[in-house]
Design an enzyme around this catalytic site. Sequence first.
Site: not given
Length: 470
Positions: A77, A172-173, A384, A441
């Site tokens: 996020g 991701s984050y 991605d 992703h």
Amino acid sequence: MGEIWILFALMNVIVVVLGGPSKDLVESLPGQPSVKFKQYAGYVEVDEQAGRALFYYFVEAEKNPHSKPLALWLNGGPGCSSIGGGAFTELGPFYPRGDGRGLIKNPKSWNKVSNLLFVESPAGVGWSYSNTSSDYMCGDASTAADMQVFLLKWFEKFPEYRSSDFFLTGESYAGHYIPQLADRLLDHNKMAGGFQFHIKGIAIGNPLLKLDVDAAASWEYFWSHGLISEETNSAIMDHCNFNDYVMSDEAHNVSQECTSAMEQGNREVGDYVNEYDVLLDVCYPSLVEQELRLKRKVTKMSLGVDVCMTYERRFYFNLPEVQHALHANRTNLPYSWSMCSGLLSYSSLDGNINILPVLKSIIQQGIRVWIFSLNLLILSGDQDSVVPLVGSRMLVHQLAEDLQLKVSVPYRAWYQNGQVAGWATAYGNILTFATVRGAAHMVPYSQPSRSLALFQTFLSGKDLPDQSRR
């Protein structure tokens, strides 16, 4: 009579120790296919005074769970749900059914080889909450601290897994979440006289590691895949100084020329390309939500992937009977469940943190890192554009050079089911970078079979297979 009651109490204790907390046991989810493994869901208080609690979903391995490792999965996020993402869209045992009212089995779930723990973190994400509104102003440090408390208390709930090999994974984050959490847990192990975390490896997919490199890589990806023009790419390269690029609400460090060039790039990419998977079709939400209300099957397929799964999932999780079965939303939150929180005020400056020194410290303590990249594994889906492989590959190389790690596996293709599944390289038998061919992703969502093969290899500590074995 007293002896009978003592025996009954002892039997209850044995059930708790061997089978997890009975109050968190999920008997069955609405519309769920029949399965033999156990599921648990519920809350762990991380700050009783503030009234802050994190929601979790735990799935035992399909067979012999107590002999299998335990893997924590966190989505990114910041502020997106690991239960909505990892558990019910990517690598968990179920996907939402097309009508949004039931589930179908994921035949490539990672619980074939591991126990899986998903946590909605930080508070304010999904069904995790706090009774103290200031808790929703948070950042990397507070998120890692709460996750450490969560894990210590979770292992009290599930003592049978305290000695299991423990793997930290995410995407991701979570490139920020997982390394900073691992750093805290390793510090705990150094100082604690009692329970210690049996951390064996870290795997993070398409991870944000160093913003200036990852931001520049996105535009390189757009250009190399024909999504932006030669003129626009040249303007971005000429006017945007990514060495000084920072994430900030004001973005004072970005010139007007750079801003204009990026705006032109976004116009060229257009509104109907999924930047998380540039080859994937898009879902049209107004049509999907109408169909869900009418109880019709709305699944739209693109290259074998359900592109409307996010809407089906949100519909399913907001059914009262689903929340009841998961022991979720116990405080009757004044908002619906959503994949990514609109409640958080997450520190934008934390996105600028360079994670490479954290990874360096972890590797120096003997923890394998893979960057999907698995051990430290860094993993990248090659479709991605948000955190593309070109940036991650460069950063892994820089990290290896800084650690003076020699190439132990030269860059080469790896195989699964007789086909090229991606490319990989390893440094010093402790740091691995791997791509997954045809992946987005969210790698397990778009390439479930290849991601399971990669995860299984990661757990085994072996190299990815280097031949098709026809």
